[in-house]
Design an enzyme around this catalytic site. Structure first.
Site, mmCIF file in Angstrom:
data_model
loop_
_atom_site.group_PDB
_atom_site.id
_atom_site.type_symbol
_atom_site.label_atom_id
_atom_site.label_comp_id
_atom_site.label_asym_id
_atom_site.label_seq_id
_atom_site.Cartn_x
_atom_site.Cartn_y
_atom_site.Cartn_z
ATOM 1 N N ARG A 55 0.819 -1.214 0.000
ATOM 2 C CA ARG A 55 0.000 0.000 0.000
ATOM 3 C C ARG A 55 0.853 1.266 0.000
ATOM 4 N NH1 ARG A 55 -4.705 1.435 4.409
ATOM 5 N NH2 ARG A 55 -2.879 1.768 5.715
ATOM 6 N N HIS A 79 -13.774 -9.027 -2.372
ATOM 7 C CA HIS A 79 -12.810 -9.927 -1.723
ATOM 8 C C HIS A 79 -13.541 -10.904 -0.790
ATOM 9 C CE1 HIS A 79 -9.653 -7.641 -3.525
ATOM 10 N NE2 HIS A 79 -9.911 -6.562 -2.812
ATOM 11 N N ASP A 100 -9.016 -5.809 -10.327
ATOM 12 C CA ASP A 100 -8.565 -5.050 -9.174
ATOM 13 C C ASP A 100 -7.341 -4.176 -9.479
ATOM 14 O OD1 ASP A 100 -8.112 -4.072 -6.650
ATOM 15 O OD2 ASP A 100 -8.105 -5.994 -5.636
#
Length: 447
Positions: A85, A271, A322
């Site tokens: 991230r 998810h 995604d």
């Protein structure tokens, strides 16, 4: 979102007056399955090749296509989603509307050439890098819509509500600031975008995650949405998220959501990797769709979705690319099955005596959920090249299995969206011009 919030039904008012009871929702789920699940063969032989329905990509962060392959070097001995991230935040900070348009257009060309005809764009890159809105608050959203128009893909744009940095209600970090909205400004953005939607555009709602949207804000937004609005949410992707939700709210994320919102066929849970048995059954009963993003979940080390248990429960599901480290429905479906085989140590998991073909079972699954997740009821078509070596000797009964489980060559020949041919002989009509803009965008992003 105070740390002492306990699980309860105090968000029950999210359910509008006259909301369906559980038996009513189950009945609607059965009706949807009859309406959207193909009852005849999925395959039609045409003069150009084997025709199949177009596929919906249920989860996309378009800007992340620009960083595919750039987060594969160790930054920590315990690298995970949370260290990935940091790389993503650094890339996100470099985008403006023109760069978003260039990258999204390249991505959408790749999707169309691979057989995706609809994309659900989960969009949270709203503001300038310092968090200030652009002069036109919808500038980044409009860049995505323009990319969809330029390439001919259907788009369900899902502007994201992102308010807090965790279940403890901590403020957004400096790097998250450009994602953030207050409820009033967020609903205003949805109104502006809905007023400009066209035939190939749907505007839905995305709640980034339970950790990023406080319960009161969730209640206000859901109450304000049109009845036909689609609602997508990231949920239970990482065990750290599950553990924090239990610690703060006293319940697992999916359990909390099912207890506190009227989750039905309009909802897509993205998810939902880490579920217990009750949550598997609960999602299936609700009629919601799970968007499984196998290649991204594998890339991030998220874990494996409990597919067999979910299929046995009658659950609805689809696939998404995604973060776009792969842009291929074949790879999403193949590795969804292969991950289950590795865990179970046996073959042919997504099959049954009633539906013995794994490929056909998988394809029927993504087609059955498409309309409810995207808001489009469509008859888009892709055509596979009958002359492709991997399809030599194929017949209707084995065509889908041959396509999904027979190598990596892209055998999509033609793609028609809303009756318009956008891919012919394997090439998108704007491939070269879009690729040139993309190369310039990447140079700007990396320079």
């Amino acid at each position: 979102m105070a740390a002492n919030i306990a699980p309860s039904n105090n968000i029950g008012s999210m359910r509008p007056p006259g909301a369906r009871s559980l038996p009513q929702r189950a009945s609607r789920l059965r009706d949807n399955a009859r309406m959207h699940t193909p009852t005849a063969s999925l395959v039609t032989r045409t003069a150009r090749g084997w025709a199949l329905p177009g596929i919906a990509n249920l989860h996309s962060h378009a800007f992340q296509r620009a960083m595919a392959g750039m987060a594969e070097r160790q930054t920590d001995p315990a690298d995970s989603f949370w260290t990935w991230r940091e790389t993503m935040y650094a890339m996100a900070a470099r985008f403006d509307p023109e760069l978003v348009h260039a990258v999204a257009a390249q991505l959408y060309v790749e999707m169309l050439e691979a057989g995706y005809t609809t994309v659900c764009e989960f969009h949270y890159l709203h503001h300038a890098p310092d968090g200030r809105p652009y002069a036109n608050a919808d500038a980044m959203s409009q860049a995505l819509l323009r990319a969809a128009r330029d390439t001919g893909i259907r788009i369900t744009l899902l502007p994201v509500l992102y308010m807090t940095g965790g279940f403890d209600a901590r403020p957004l970090s400096e790097r998250q600031r450009r994602f953030g909205h207050e409820v009033e400004a967020y609903l205003r953005l949805l109104d502006v975008l809905r007023a400009d939607a066209g035939e190939r555009v749907r505007i839905g709602c995305a709640l980034h995650s339970l950790r990023a949207v406080p319960p009161q804000a969730m209640r206000e937004v859901i109450a304000a949405l049109p009845n036909d609005s689609r609602v997508h949410i990231h949920i239970a992707e990482q065990m750290a998220e599950v553990d924090e939700c239990v610690a703060v709210r006293g319940a697992r994320p999916v359990q909390w959501l099912l207890d506190n919102a009227d989750v039905d066929a309009r909802w897509t849970l993205v998810h939902a990797t880490h579920l217990d048995a009750a949550e598997v059954q609960g999602i299936a009963r609700s009629g919601a769709t799970v968007a499984i993003c196998t290649t991204t979940e594998a890339n991030l080390g998220d874990g494996l979705f409990p597919l067999r248990d979910y299929l046995d429960a009658g659950g609805r599901w689809g696939v998404g690319s995604d973060s776009h480290i792969s842009v291929s429905p074949v790879e999403e479906l193949r590795w969804l099955e292969y991950g289950q085989r590795l865990r179970a140590q046996r073959r042919n998991i997504a099959s049954s005596m009633r539906s013995p073909s794994v490929g056909t079972t998988l394809l029927q699954g993504v087609l059955a959920s498409s309309a409810d997740s995207t808001g489009f009821a469509v008859d888009d078509r892709i055509v596979l090249d009958a002359e492709a070596p991997i399809l030599s000797g194929a017949v209707d009964a084995d065509l889908v299995d041959r396509w999904i489980f027979s190598g990596n060559a892209n055998v999509v020949r033609d793609v028609d969206v809303a009756g318009v041919r956008v891919v012919e002989d394997g090439r998108h009509r704007e491939r070269d011009a879009v690729a040139a803009r993309y190369r310039r965008a990447i140079q700007a992003l990396l320079g």
